[in-house]
Design a protein around this motif. Structure first.
Motif, short mmCIF file in Angstrom:
data_model
loop_
_atom_site.label_atom_id
_atom_site.label_comp_id
_atom_site.label_asym_id
_atom_site.label_seq_id
_atom_site.Cartn_x
_atom_site.Cartn_y
_atom_site.Cartn_z
N MET A 18 0.83 -1.21 0.00
CA MET A 18 0.00 0.00 0.00
C MET A 18 0.87 1.26 0.00
O MET A 18 0.58 2.23 -0.70
CB MET A 18 -0.94 0.01 1.20
N LEU A 19 1.94 1.26 0.78
CA LEU A 19 2.83 2.42 0.80
C LEU A 19 3.45 2.65 -0.58
O LEU A 19 3.57 3.80 -1.04
CB LEU A 19 3.93 2.22 1.84
N ARG A 20 3.81 1.56 -1.26
CA ARG A 20 4.35 1.69 -2.61
C ARG A 20 3.31 2.27 -3.56
O ARG A 20 3.61 3.13 -4.39
CB ARG A 20 4.81 0.32 -3.13
N ASP A 21 2.07 1.78 -3.43
CA ASP A 21 0.99 2.28 -4.30
C ASP A 21 0.74 3.77 -4.08
O ASP A 21 0.53 4.53 -5.02
CB ASP A 21 -0.30 1.50 -4.04
N LEU A 22 0.75 4.20 -2.82
CA LEU A 22 0.56 5.62 -2.51
C LEU A 22 1.68 6.44 -3.14
O LEU A 22 1.44 7.53 -3.70
CB LEU A 22 0.52 5.84 -1.00
N ASP A 23 2.91 5.94 -3.09
CA ASP A 23 4.04 6.65 -3.69
C ASP A 23 3.91 6.71 -5.20
O ASP A 23 4.11 7.77 -5.82
CB ASP A 23 5.36 5.96 -3.33
N GLU A 24 3.57 5.58 -5.82
CA GLU A 24 3.49 5.52 -7.28
C GLU A 24 2.40 6.43 -7.82
O GLU A 24 2.54 7.03 -8.88
CB GLU A 24 3.24 4.08 -7.72
N HIS A 25 1.29 6.53 -7.10
CA HIS A 25 0.17 7.38 -7.53
C HIS A 25 0.27 8.80 -6.97
O HIS A 25 -0.61 9.62 -7.21
CB HIS A 25 -1.16 6.76 -7.11
N GLU A 26 1.34 9.08 -6.25
CA GLU A 26 1.58 10.40 -5.65
C GLU A 26 0.38 10.87 -4.84
O GLU A 26 -0.04 12.02 -4.93
CB GLU A 26 1.92 11.42 -6.75
N LEU A 32 -11.04 6.46 3.45
CA LEU A 32 -11.23 5.02 3.35
C LEU A 32 -12.22 4.69 2.24
O LEU A 32 -12.15 3.61 1.63
CB LEU A 32 -11.73 4.46 4.68
N GLU A 33 -13.14 5.61 1.96
CA GLU A 33 -14.16 5.37 0.95
C GLU A 33 -13.61 5.44 -0.47
O GLU A 33 -14.09 4.74 -1.36
CB GLU A 33 -15.30 6.39 1.10
N ASP A 34 -12.60 6.29 -0.69
CA ASP A 34 -12.17 6.51 -2.08
C ASP A 34 -10.82 5.90 -2.45
O ASP A 34 -10.44 5.89 -3.61
CB ASP A 34 -12.14 8.01 -2.41
N ARG A 38 -9.04 5.26 -6.18
CA ARG A 38 -7.88 6.06 -6.58
C ARG A 38 -6.69 5.18 -6.95
O ARG A 38 -5.89 5.55 -7.82
CB ARG A 38 -7.50 7.04 -5.46
N LEU A 39 -6.58 4.03 -6.31
CA LEU A 39 -5.49 3.12 -6.63
C LEU A 39 -5.85 2.17 -7.77
O LEU A 39 -4.99 1.48 -8.32
CB LEU A 39 -5.10 2.31 -5.39
N GLY A 40 -7.16 2.12 -8.08
CA GLY A 40 -7.59 1.26 -9.19
C GLY A 40 -7.60 -0.21 -8.88
O GLY A 40 -7.47 -1.04 -9.78
#
Length: 266
Positions: A18-26, A32-34, A38-40
């Motif tokens: 999850m931390l990697r995904d947050l970084d990749e998607h900036e 929690l709902e969205d 946002r990560l697809g």
């Protein structure tokens, strides 16, 4: 944190992912709902996943269900985000547009929803609920997750004249009106929607008194809105002073004092 939430000692594969995904998607903040959208991709056990990252200091909680990356605490961005459609307004927008040098002691967010005032990482945030028709003149500042909405100059001034208690003080607002670059057509359109005759008269009177040639159209519009009932020039001020028949205003601040206020830097 729910009593049943399992807190791992070390980072798990899912938490690292999850931390990697947050970084990749900036992504700097999310609800929690969205976050899945946002990560697809779906995120099973999202509550437990996020609670673990928060417990380990890798996410900060803004409020229930709303999180941000550590040390990203911009109150303009987060204040509007958690209000779901709110925009930076009133004194905060006035300062942002460079129309006052007085820095507000809190962040003002204009919204159509009722929301309690809050504090975001040490900054007080006040929410001002308005009728949906008054949510106009929104512009955006910044990029990506650092972007936030605010009212444009014309909407900001109209909002401040409409609700002075969220605008600093009256002399400062008078000076802001004088120095602002205003689109007369836009101000007329907004004022028509607001339908506040007293506000329109005060702004029209100021435009005429200060000889704002760029606001001749607005002055003509404002005069067309004048009705028989008198209004105080300074809202909430003393019920005294001379009567201006042209604008149906009681000048509880004399014209000499108004002009003096405009010429004063503070």
């Amino acid at each position: 944190m729910a009593k049943s939430t399992y807190i791992s000692t070390n980072l798990t594969t899912d938490q690292i992912s999850m931390l990697r995904d947050l970084d990749e998607h900036e992504i700097l903040y999310f609800s929690l709902e969205d976050i899945s959208d946002r990560l697809g991709k779906p995120l099973p056990n999202i509550n437990e996943l996020v609670e673990n990252l928060h417990h380990k200091g890798l996410l900060d909680r803004v409020e229930k269900g709303m999180y941000t990356r550590p040390h990203y605490h911009d109150p303009y961005v987060l204040g509007s985000f958690i209000s779901r459609g709110g925009v930076l307004g009133y004194w905060s927008a006035l300062h942002h547009h460079g129309l006052t040098e007085r820095f507000p002691n809190k962040v003002f967010i204009k919204t159509t929803l009722r929301k309690r005032n809050t504090e975001i990482f040490g900054t007080k945030v006040q929410y001002v609920t308005v009728h949906p028709r008054k949510m106009l003149g929104t512009v955006w500042v910044g990029f990506g997750d650092k972007k936030y909405p605010l009212t444009d100059v014309e909407a900001t001034l109209l909002d401040c004249f409409d609700q002075l208690r969220y605008a600093g003080d009256w002399p400062d607002l008078i000076r802001a009106f004088k120095r602002a670059e205003i689109d007369a057509d836009k101000l007329i359109n907004y004022a028509s929607v607001y339908q506040n005759t007293a506000v329109i008269k005060r702004m029209g009177y100021l435009a005429e008194l200060t000889e704002r040639k760029d606001l001749r159209l607005f002055v003509g519009f404002a005069l067309s809105q004048v009705k028989a009932k008198y209004s105080l020039f300074e809202p909430g001020g003393p019920d005294e002073g001379s009567f201006n028949n042209r604008w149906k205003l009681r000048l509880n601040i004399s014209e000499e004092d108004i002009l003096s206020i405009i010429q004063s830097p503070y």
